[in-house]
Design a protein around this motif. Structure first.
Motif, PDB file in Angstrom:
ATOM      1  N   VAL A   6       0.839  -1.201   0.000  1.00  0.00           N
ATOM      2  CA  VAL A   6       0.000   0.000   0.000  1.00  0.00           C
ATOM      3  C   VAL A   6       0.875   1.253   0.000  1.00  0.00           C
ATOM      4  CG1 VAL A   6      -1.688   1.322   1.336  1.00  0.00           C
ATOM      5  CG2 VAL A   6      -1.918  -1.172   1.154  1.00  0.00           C
ATOM      6  N   GLU A   7       1.892   1.237   0.849  1.00  0.00           N
ATOM      7  CA  GLU A   7       2.790   2.396   0.940  1.00  0.00           C
ATOM      8  C   GLU A   7       3.506   2.664  -0.374  1.00  0.00           C
ATOM      9  OE1 GLU A   7       6.639   3.915   3.621  1.00  0.00           O
ATOM     10  OE2 GLU A   7       5.800   1.903   3.919  1.00  0.00           O
ATOM     11  N   LEU A   8       4.031   1.615  -0.993  1.00  0.00           N
ATOM     12  CA  LEU A   8       4.741   1.785  -2.262  1.00  0.00           C
ATOM     13  C   LEU A   8       3.804   2.256  -3.374  1.00  0.00           C
ATOM     14  CD1 LEU A   8       7.051  -1.369  -2.208  1.00  0.00           C
ATOM     15  CD2 LEU A   8       7.786   1.018  -2.025  1.00  0.00           C
ATOM     16  N   LEU A   9       2.578   1.766  -3.372  1.00  0.00           N
ATOM     17  CA  LEU A   9       1.618   2.212  -4.387  1.00  0.00           C
ATOM     18  C   LEU A   9       1.386   3.718  -4.270  1.00  0.00           C
ATOM     19  CD1 LEU A   9      -0.309   1.222  -6.673  1.00  0.00           C
ATOM     20  CD2 LEU A   9      -2.098   1.097  -4.918  1.00  0.00           C
ATOM     21  N   GLY A  10       1.285   4.213  -3.038  1.00  0.00           N
ATOM     22  CA  GLY A  10       1.021   5.631  -2.849  1.00  0.00           C
ATOM     23  C   GLY A  10       2.232   6.520  -3.022  1.00  0.00           C
ATOM     24  N   THR A  11       3.379   6.078  -2.519  1.00  0.00           N
ATOM     25  CA  THR A  11       4.561   6.957  -2.504  1.00  0.00           C
ATOM     26  C   THR A  11       5.444   6.817  -3.731  1.00  0.00           C
ATOM     27  OG1 THR A  11       5.874   5.312  -1.271  1.00  0.00           O
ATOM     28  CG2 THR A  11       4.629   6.945   0.013  1.00  0.00           C
ATOM     29  N   LYS A  12       5.393   5.662  -4.406  1.00  0.00           N
ATOM     30  CA  LYS A  12       6.273   5.426  -5.553  1.00  0.00           C
ATOM     31  C   LYS A  12       5.514   5.300  -6.878  1.00  0.00           C
ATOM     32  CE  LYS A  12      10.033   5.159  -2.989  1.00  0.00           C
ATOM     33  NZ  LYS A  12      11.121   6.168  -3.059  1.00  0.00           N
ATOM     34  N   VAL A  13       4.512   4.426  -6.894  1.00  0.00           N
ATOM     35  CA  VAL A  13       3.799   4.154  -8.141  1.00  0.00           C
ATOM     36  C   VAL A  13       2.957   5.350  -8.568  1.00  0.00           C
ATOM     37  CG1 VAL A  13       2.096   2.692  -9.283  1.00  0.00           C
ATOM     38  CG2 VAL A  13       3.737   1.675  -7.685  1.00  0.00           C
ATOM     39  N   ALA A  14       2.109   5.842  -7.675  1.00  0.00           N
ATOM     40  CA  ALA A  14       1.172   6.908  -8.048  1.00  0.00           C
ATOM     41  C   ALA A  14       1.874   8.155  -8.586  1.00  0.00           C
ATOM     42  CB  ALA A  14       0.279   7.255  -6.866  1.00  0.00           C
ATOM     43  N   PRO A  15       2.972   8.634  -7.962  1.00  0.00           N
ATOM     44  CA  PRO A  15       3.644   9.826  -8.523  1.00  0.00           C
ATOM     45  C   PRO A  15       4.165   9.609  -9.939  1.00  0.00           C
ATOM     46  CG  PRO A  15       4.310   9.500  -6.244  1.00  0.00           C
ATOM     47  CD  PRO A  15       3.541   8.276  -6.645  1.00  0.00           C
ATOM     48  N   ILE A  16       4.706   8.407 -10.215  1.00  0.00           N
ATOM     49  CA  ILE A  16       5.200   8.126 -11.562  1.00  0.00           C
ATOM     50  C   ILE A  16       4.050   8.181 -12.560  1.00  0.00           C
ATOM     51  CG2 ILE A  16       6.226   6.375 -13.056  1.00  0.00           C
ATOM     52  CD1 ILE A  16       7.724   5.309 -10.595  1.00  0.00           C
TER      53      ILE A  16
END
Length: 354
Positions: A328-338
């Motif tokens: 969940v954290e990676l989806l919000g902090t890494k994936v979504a911005p890209i």
């Protein structure tokens, strides 16, 4: 481009090997997942309704209400509400209450559901499967549009000049249509000018582009502005630090859950070879590093026209809940911005053809 999560709140044995988690513990975990999703900037979180021993969320609105009181920005939706076996008045009241607690962040995703357990549970005849959905969707939309309701159908007592309360904080409580890819449901959503959610959980996501086109054409045929209608997708997946780590951590629970369903529905065995093929560039599994998952979501937006992506994670119950929270954290902090940056640039450039 909105990015979010959906869950069915499964309670299968952890990774297919460990003890079965209790319904109570899994529900508390999901509330924590929603709180984290809000904190890391995700746009939406959906909770699906089921009435089986291996799923804990028979009352998604209650779970969403608990999360609403602890979140600030994230939108909260069912995924889906099994409208055919529900009372549209109560559905509207429940989600209007979530809307009040969240100060205007609730949505309803209405669908037939992928299981039939709710029909005998609530006393409905499966022979009325299609009629029930059509009639109850009509009533739900009537309540959405008008405080005082006059309505008559064939499967529920008539309503004569009655008010339905509370009313939502939003001008209109959003109602989406969930579809597994049935052309009839896609056309209905377009004609009714309702947002569409597609369950893209197998094959190649690019194959859904004609369905999105059909939906848009139906909307235009109904006198609606198709450019204003959002289209969402719901797909299985998991984000890890690397492609290999994500694949290895997600496979056991995914295999167990899909094997159980496969036995019920006559599918073949769920293998690692098939799993790895589906997480490839053209497959419907969004499993991998942040960069890999982001690239697949961007492709989905450009090739299919999806404007909201919901990652269904976990599938089954993973033995270590910290892995779910990290995803969940990676989806919000890494994936979504890209994804947001790439899509914004693509749109600014005039959406060149792929």
């Amino acid at each position: 481009m909105e990015i979010g999560i959906s869950t069915f709140v499964e309670t299968t044995p952890a990774d297919g090997t460990g003890p079965t988690i209790s319904h109570a513990e899994r529900i508390r975990q999901v509330v924590e997942e929603i709180v984290l999703a809000d904190q890391v900037g995700l746009d939406v979180f959906g909770v699906g309704e089921h009435h089986r021993i291996d799923y804990a969320a028979s009352a998604p609105a209650v779970i969403l209400a608990a999360a609403a009181a602890r979140t600030e920005k994230i939108r909260l939706t069912s995924a889906v509400t099994v409208l055919s076996s529900a009372d549209p008045v109560r559905v509207f009241q429940d989600f209007s209450t979530v809307d009040a607690i969240s100060n205007g962040r609730a949505e309803i995703m209405a669908g037939r559901g992928s299981f039939i357990e709710s029909f005998p549970l609530f006393g409905y005849d499966l022979n009325d499967y299609d009629d029930l959905f059509d009639e109850k969707l009509e009533l739900l939309l009537k309540i959405q549009q008008s405080e005082i309701v006059d309505w008559k159908g064939g499967h529920r007592p008539a309503i004569k000049g009655r008010g339905v309360y509370p009313r939502p904080v939003q001008e209109k409580l959003p109602v989406w249509i969930g579809s597994g890819g049935n052309q009839e449901s896609v056309v209905r959503a377009g004609l009714l000018n309702l947002p569409l959610v597609l369950a893209i959980i197998g094959g190649r996501p690019s194959q859904f582009a004609p369905l999105v086109d059909l939906y848009k054409r139906a909307a235009e045929h109904g006198g609606n502005d198709a450019s204003l209608l959002p289209v969402a997708s719901h797909s299985h997946g998991f984000v890890g630090e690397t492609d290999d780590e994500a694949a290895d951590k997600f496979f056991p629970s995914m295999r167990y859950a899909m094997t159980v369903l496969g036995k019920e529905r006559g599918w073949g065995p769920y293998t690692r070879q098939g799993y790895d093929a589906l997480r490839g560039p053209e497959g419907a599994l969004y499993v991998g590093s942040p960069e890999t998952v982001a690239k697949k979501i961007i492709d989905l937006r450009k090739k299919v026209g999806i404007t909201r992506f919901m990652l269904h994670t976990p599938v089954g119950t993973m033995g270590n809940h910290e892995d779910v929270m990290r995803s969940v954290e990676l989806l919000g902090t890494k994936v979504a911005p890209i994804v947001r940056e790439e899509i914004a640039a693509w749109e600014a450039a005039g959406q060149p053809a792929e």
